[in-house]
Design a protein around this motif. Structure first.
Motif, mmCIF file in Angstrom:
data_model
loop_
_atom_site.group_PDB
_atom_site.id
_atom_site.type_symbol
_atom_site.label_atom_id
_atom_site.label_comp_id
_atom_site.label_asym_id
_atom_site.label_seq_id
_atom_site.Cartn_x
_atom_site.Cartn_y
_atom_site.Cartn_z
ATOM 1 N N ASN A 228 0.819 -1.211 0.000
ATOM 2 C CA ASN A 228 0.000 0.000 0.000
ATOM 3 C C ASN A 228 0.855 1.264 0.000
ATOM 4 O O ASN A 228 0.489 2.259 -0.632
ATOM 5 N N LEU A 229 1.986 1.236 0.687
ATOM 6 C CA LEU A 229 2.898 2.388 0.619
ATOM 7 C C LEU A 229 3.383 2.587 -0.808
ATOM 8 O O LEU A 229 3.488 3.728 -1.291
ATOM 9 N N ASP A 230 3.683 1.487 -1.492
ATOM 10 C CA ASP A 230 4.096 1.578 -2.888
ATOM 11 C C ASP A 230 2.999 2.221 -3.730
ATOM 12 O O ASP A 230 3.263 3.070 -4.596
ATOM 13 N N ALA A 231 1.735 1.803 -3.479
ATOM 14 C CA ALA A 231 0.614 2.353 -4.236
ATOM 15 C C ALA A 231 0.463 3.849 -3.969
ATOM 16 O O ALA A 231 0.219 4.638 -4.892
ATOM 17 N N LEU A 232 0.611 4.235 -2.720
ATOM 18 C CA LEU A 232 0.500 5.655 -2.372
ATOM 19 C C LEU A 232 1.538 6.478 -3.114
ATOM 20 O O LEU A 232 1.227 7.529 -3.709
ATOM 21 N N MET A 233 2.769 6.007 -3.125
ATOM 22 C CA MET A 233 3.838 6.746 -3.808
ATOM 23 C C MET A 233 3.667 6.708 -5.319
ATOM 24 O O MET A 233 3.986 7.675 -6.016
#
Length: 358
Positions: A228-233
């Motif tokens: 999810n952090l990857d998706a946010l970035m």
């Protein structure tokens, strides 16, 4: 964290599960308060103590000192026991196995029962548990039948008490092996294996990493939280932190983490994100989230995007809508109909394109 046997049996006794009469033995103990014969057990977190010589029967009082000294001087998986447990000898007609744990196959808690307990346990009959329904007398009766164990009110009471212990203490494993079944129909827990979730026992265990961004993240699910952090970035968001709080945390833990994460200055948004939970009480989690929001001064006015699903999600969202209307929080709520990736895009759009009202 794995409890020692005597610690597990203290929990058993607290929840009404019968345990043998026993007491702790140290190097200075001259003799137990009850006479021989009795069992002497090394108190170490090692598995299979019995076949490694960590459990001995002291037949005569004069044999105690030598047995005590030998056990205290013996390493089990590199660990020397600090204390021993002396227990009365239990004479049983049968030995059963019973446990509650979590299954990665069913993604639920499971009840495991076997009519062959002790060191000879090879297989057990597995019964998945619906967290919302819990464990009923009817479920226990059916599980006993599947395990070819005749129905017994005494056995059923122990299974129900073990479930209560497992659920209320938020354990990863609660196991009795063996459960001694005596000729008179009474039962006694011969051993106790308890695994606690470190992140519940010690909330400070929750992984937290401060990052240079401006969108606060409260994520549930170890591997999923990183994705999810990857998706946010990928959508242009700049995470302000990394924290993960899965495992059905109590509301107090969520409140503490929420206050910690959202106390960072300069935030433009908050993203509370998690997939479809199986045994996390979403209402409990979101109640803690709201308590954390109420601790903040000044009250956050930036957009807060919540994407959650799981047990009691509908009740949780109804509560959050009411809180948003009455207390003025800028909440945006999304359930399973919205993908986690899409909710990442939404929080970035709200945080940066619409801007913060702070």
């Amino acid at each position: 964290m794995k409890l020692l046997e005597h610690e597990g049996k203290e929990l058993f006794a607290r929840y009404g599960i019968p345990v043998p009469r026993g007491e702790l033995v140290r190097a200075t103990t001259t003799k137990p308060s009850f006479g021989a014969p009795f069992m002497l057990k090394a108190q170490v977190p090692s598995s299979n103590r019995g076949i490694r010589g960590g459990v001995v029967k002291v037949e005569r009082a004069e044999d105690f000192s030598a047995a005590r000294d030998r056990l205290l001087a013996t390493e089990f998986d590199g660990i020397l026991p600090e204390v021993l447990l002396a227990e009365e000898v239990i004479t049983a007609s049968r030995e059963l196995y019973v446990s509650f744990s979590y299954s990665t196959n069913t993604r639920t808690p499971v009840l495991a029962l076997s009519k062959e307990g002790g060191t000879g346990v090879d297989e057990a009959e597995i019964t998945p548990i619906d967290m919302l329904a819990g464990v009923s007398q009817a479920l226990v009766n059916d599980a006993l039948g599947q395990a070819d164990i005749e129905r017994s009110d005494t056995i059923s009471r122990v299974v129900l008490a073990l479930w209560k212990l497992f659920a209320e203490e938020r354990l990863l494993l609660a196991e009795i092996n063996p459960l001694f079944w005596r000729e008179d129909g009474s039962v006694v827990a011969g051993d106790a294996k308890i695994l606690q979730d470190d992140s519940i026992v010690d909330p400070a265990y929750r992984p937290f990493l401060d990052l240079p961004g401006d969108i606060a993240v409260l994520a549930s699910g170890g591997g999923a939280s990183l994705l999810n952090l990857d998706a946010l970035m990928r959508h242009g968001g700049k995470p302000a932190n990394y924290v993960e709080y899965s495992g059905n945390p109590p509301k107090e833990v969520v409140a503490e983490l929420t206050q910690k994460v959202l106390s960072k200055p300069g935030l433009k948004g908050c993203w509370t994100i998690g997939g479809t939970a199986n045994f996390t009480d979403i209402y409990e989690t979101m109640t803690g989230f709201v308590e954390g929001l109420r601790m903040l001064t000044p009250k956050p006015t930036y957009p807060i995007v919540v994407r959650r699903d799981g047990p009691r999600q509908k009740e949780a969202f109804a509560m959050l809508k009411e809180v948003a209307e009455k207390e003025g929080f800028n909440l945006h709520l999304y359930g399973p109909e919205t993908s986690m990736d899409e909710s990442a895009r939404i929080v970035v759009e709200l945080s940066y394109q619409l801007g913060s009202k702070e």
